[in-house]
Design a protein around this motif. Structure first.
Motif, PDB file in Angstrom:
ATOM      1  N   LEU A 120     -12.401  54.115  31.968  1.00 56.34           N
ATOM      2  CA  LEU A 120     -10.866  54.950  31.614  1.00 56.34           C
ATOM      3  C   LEU A 120     -11.525  56.414  31.202  1.00 56.34           C
ATOM      4  CD1 LEU A 120      -7.867  54.533  30.909  1.00 56.34           C
ATOM      5  CD2 LEU A 120      -8.837  54.272  28.483  1.00 56.34           C
ATOM      6  N   ALA A 121     -10.475  57.324  32.318  1.00 58.72           N
ATOM      7  CA  ALA A 121     -10.357  58.545  31.992  1.00 58.72           C
ATOM      8  C   ALA A 121      -8.936  58.664  31.707  1.00 58.72           C
ATOM      9  CB  ALA A 121     -10.717  59.416  33.180  1.00 58.72           C
ATOM     10  N   ILE A 122      -8.527  59.599  30.584  1.00 61.06           N
ATOM     11  CA  ILE A 122      -7.192  59.832  30.193  1.00 61.06           C
ATOM     12  C   ILE A 122      -7.192  61.034  29.474  1.00 61.06           C
ATOM     13  CG2 ILE A 122      -7.709  58.545  27.910  1.00 61.06           C
ATOM     14  CD1 ILE A 122      -4.915  57.286  28.128  1.00 61.06           C
ATOM     15  N   GLY A 123      -5.953  61.721  29.751  1.00 65.28           N
ATOM     16  CA  GLY A 123      -5.559  62.864  28.961  1.00 65.28           C
ATOM     17  C   GLY A 123      -4.629  63.830  29.826  1.00 65.28           C
ATOM     18  N   ASP A 124      -4.211  64.895  29.387  1.00 66.22           N
ATOM     19  CA  ASP A 124      -3.679  65.857  30.011  1.00 66.22           C
ATOM     20  C   ASP A 124      -4.474  66.677  31.325  1.00 66.22           C
ATOM     21  OD1 ASP A 124      -4.759  68.057  28.647  1.00 66.22           O
ATOM     22  OD2 ASP A 124      -3.029  67.765  26.919  1.00 66.22           O
ATOM     23  N   THR A 180     -27.787  59.842  27.665  1.00 67.80           N
ATOM     24  CA  THR A 180     -28.742  59.004  28.393  1.00 67.80           C
ATOM     25  C   THR A 180     -29.329  57.694  27.838  1.00 67.80           C
ATOM     26  OG1 THR A 180     -29.997  61.280  28.847  1.00 67.80           O
ATOM     27  CG2 THR A 180     -31.496  59.442  28.978  1.00 67.80           C
ATOM     28  N   THR A 181     -29.046  57.661  26.732  1.00 63.75           N
ATOM     29  CA  THR A 181     -29.882  56.286  25.899  1.00 63.75           C
ATOM     30  C   THR A 181     -28.581  55.250  26.196  1.00 63.75           C
ATOM     31  OG1 THR A 181     -28.976  56.983  23.833  1.00 63.75           O
ATOM     32  CG2 THR A 181     -31.251  57.302  24.514  1.00 63.75           C
ATOM     33  N   LYS A 182     -27.345  55.659  26.302  1.00 61.45           N
ATOM     34  CA  LYS A 182     -26.147  54.798  26.591  1.00 61.45           C
ATOM     35  C   LYS A 182     -25.673  54.884  27.940  1.00 61.45           C
ATOM     36  CE  LYS A 182     -23.954  53.492  23.004  1.00 61.45           C
ATOM     37  NZ  LYS A 182     -22.888  53.260  21.722  1.00 61.45           N
ATOM     38  N   LYS A 183     -26.231  54.897  28.771  1.00 62.47           N
ATOM     39  CA  LYS A 183     -25.770  55.188  30.214  1.00 62.47           C
ATOM     40  C   LYS A 183     -25.225  54.069  30.742  1.00 62.47           C
ATOM     41  CE  LYS A 183     -27.385  58.319  33.940  1.00 62.47           C
ATOM     42  NZ  LYS A 183     -26.932  59.633  33.267  1.00 62.47           N
ATOM     43  N   ALA A 184     -25.484  52.972  30.526  1.00 64.38           N
ATOM     44  CA  ALA A 184     -25.316  51.638  30.846  1.00 64.38           C
ATOM     45  C   ALA A 184     -24.127  51.024  30.040  1.00 64.38           C
ATOM     46  CB  ALA A 184     -26.283  50.455  31.054  1.00 64.38           C
ATOM     47  N   ALA A 185     -23.751  51.462  28.978  1.00 62.98           N
ATOM     48  CA  ALA A 185     -22.836  51.141  27.907  1.00 62.98           C
ATOM     49  C   ALA A 185     -21.400  51.352  28.676  1.00 62.98           C
ATOM     50  CB  ALA A 185     -22.625  51.800  26.568  1.00 62.98           C
ATOM     51  N   CYS A 186     -20.298  50.621  28.039  1.00 65.95           N
ATOM     52  CA  CYS A 186     -18.787  50.921  28.481  1.00 65.95           C
ATOM     53  C   CYS A 186     -18.109  52.035  27.951  1.00 65.95           C
ATOM     54  CB  CYS A 186     -18.097  49.402  27.883  1.00 65.95           C
ATOM     55  SG  CYS A 186     -16.535  49.466  28.316  1.00 65.95           S
ATOM     56  N   TRP A 187     -17.664  52.844  28.851  1.00 66.20           N
ATOM     57  CA  TRP A 187     -17.290  54.287  28.275  1.00 66.20           C
ATOM     58  C   TRP A 187     -15.862  54.591  28.806  1.00 66.20           C
ATOM     59  CZ3 TRP A 187     -19.265  57.684  25.193  1.00 66.20           C
ATOM     60  CH2 TRP A 187     -20.550  57.610  24.797  1.00 66.20           C
ATOM     61  N   ILE A 210     -13.280  64.142  38.367  1.00 64.89           N
ATOM     62  CA  ILE A 210     -13.049  63.074  37.412  1.00 64.89           C
ATOM     63  C   ILE A 210     -12.211  61.819  37.970  1.00 64.89           C
ATOM     64  CG2 ILE A 210     -11.739  62.390  35.603  1.00 64.89           C
ATOM     65  CD1 ILE A 210     -11.961  65.347  34.471  1.00 64.89           C
ATOM     66  N   PHE A 211     -11.192  61.989  38.940  1.00 71.62           N
ATOM     67  CA  PHE A 211     -10.291  61.065  39.488  1.00 71.62           C
ATOM     68  C   PHE A 211     -10.962  60.315  40.595  1.00 71.62           C
ATOM     69  CE2 PHE A 211      -5.724  63.028  39.022  1.00 71.62           C
ATOM     70  CZ  PHE A 211      -6.101  63.268  37.606  1.00 71.62           C
ATOM     71  N   LYS A 212     -12.029  61.001  41.403  1.00 72.77           N
ATOM     72  CA  LYS A 212     -12.915  60.207  42.119  1.00 72.77           C
ATOM     73  C   LYS A 212     -13.941  59.442  41.437  1.00 72.77           C
ATOM     74  CE  LYS A 212     -12.520  63.009  46.340  1.00 72.77           C
ATOM     75  NZ  LYS A 212     -13.294  64.099  47.167  1.00 72.77           N
ATOM     76  N   ASN A 213     -14.490  59.904  40.506  1.00 72.47           N
ATOM     77  CA  ASN A 213     -15.456  58.985  39.845  1.00 72.47           C
ATOM     78  C   ASN A 213     -15.132  58.087  38.550  1.00 72.47           C
ATOM     79  OD1 ASN A 213     -18.107  60.194  41.405  1.00 72.47           O
ATOM     80  ND2 ASN A 213     -16.757  61.820  41.082  1.00 72.47           N
ATOM     81  N   SER A 214     -13.901  57.887  38.351  1.00 71.89           N
ATOM     82  CA  SER A 214     -13.446  57.089  37.033  1.00 71.89           C
ATOM     83  C   SER A 214     -13.001  55.740  37.751  1.00 71.89           C
ATOM     84  CB  SER A 214     -12.372  57.819  36.360  1.00 71.89           C
ATOM     85  OG  SER A 214     -13.067  58.925  35.820  1.00 71.89           O
ATOM     86  N   GLN A 215     -13.234  54.622  36.922  1.00 69.42           N
ATOM     87  CA  GLN A 215     -12.368  53.343  37.411  1.00 69.42           C
ATOM     88  C   GLN A 215     -11.183  53.433  37.316  1.00 69.42           C
ATOM     89  OE1 GLN A 215     -14.434  49.681  36.088  1.00 69.42           O
ATOM     90  NE2 GLN A 215     -16.421  50.738  36.292  1.00 69.42           N
ATOM     91  N   ARG A 216     -10.471  53.925  36.411  1.00 67.39           N
ATOM     92  CA  ARG A 216      -9.106  54.083  35.928  1.00 67.39           C
ATOM     93  C   ARG A 216      -8.741  55.553  35.419  1.00 67.39           C
ATOM     94  NH1 ARG A 216      -6.300  50.292  31.305  1.00 67.39           N
ATOM     95  NH2 ARG A 216      -4.117  51.475  31.484  1.00 67.39           N
TER      96      ARG A 216
END
Length: 215
Positions: free
Chosen positions: A47-51, A21-28, A63-69
């Motif tokens: 970035l979303a990454i993993g198996d 909540t407090t870091k919603k606008a941060a780079c994640w 995840i795929f629809k809502n991540s930039q990469r």
């Protein structure tokens, strides 16, 4: 300062209160389940990454629809999801500071992997830019040198943890001081404390992990 935050898949109860909540606008960025938690919290990961082997088909689609990469990996691999994420973040985003959440708690083998990966040759150059943070602990890594730590207001305890052979570790002004001691193996010098708002330490070789903790 360019800061990048990475959420990995550790237990939610170990995350700092109100983190998402407090870091919603941060780079994640999110590794595996961490990416799902970010998306469900209304955060768009850069970035979303993993198996994503622990996610259902519906969760992967979310995840795929809502991540930039999105970067996918095979479930059977040599690297952990955390290592995959850190590699890509350091290479492609080049942050001044990388804060990793969700890397502690749960399985001990995962915790140890997340503590020791910084010793690998590819990660060692950036180890002093990496911090592991949970609800009770702030874990930083240091190369040889002289340092002045700033006490975090909500933390009481201070630990110095040689992760390798370490020479001439000096604790100058902590509650329990140390005068140029060598350590031939990893050890946790636990339950030290700040005397004031800063603590000075130095060492001449090896890698030292410093942990500020609260009860």
């Amino acid at each position: 300062m360019k800061e990048f935050n990475l959420l990995v898949g550790g237990p939610v109860m170990q995350l700092p209160a109100d983190l998402l909540t407090t870091k919603k606008a941060a780079c994640w960025g999110g590794a595996d389940r961490g990416a799902l938690r970010l998306v469900k919290a209304g955060i768009t990961p850069q970035l979303a990454i993993g198996d994503f082997d622990s996610s259902t088909a519906a969760e992967r689609e979310l995840i795929f629809k809502n991540s930039q990469r999105v970067e996918t990996a095979k479930a059977e691999k040599d690297d952990t999801d955390t290592e995959l994420a850190v590699r890509v973040i350091l290479r492609d985003y080049q942050p001044d500071q990388l804060k990793i959440y969700g890397a502690t708690g749960g399985r001990i083998d995962h915790l140890l992997a997340n503590l020791f990966f910084i010793l690998q040759p590819e990660f060692y150059p950036a180890l002093d830019r990496i911090t592991l943070i949970d609800r009770q602990n702030d874990i930083s890594f240091f190369k040889p040198g002289t340092y002045l730590l700033q006490k975090q207001p909500d933390k009481k305890y201070l630990a110095f943890v040689p992760l390798t052979k370490v020479t001439q570790l000096v604790l100058y002004d902590e509650k329990y001081r140390l005068a140029g001691k060598d350590f031939s193996q990893p050890i946790s010098l636990a339950s030290n404390e700040f005397v004031g708002t800063t603590a000075k330490f130095s060492f001449t070789s090896g890698v030292v992990c410093v942990i500020q903790s609260s009860d």
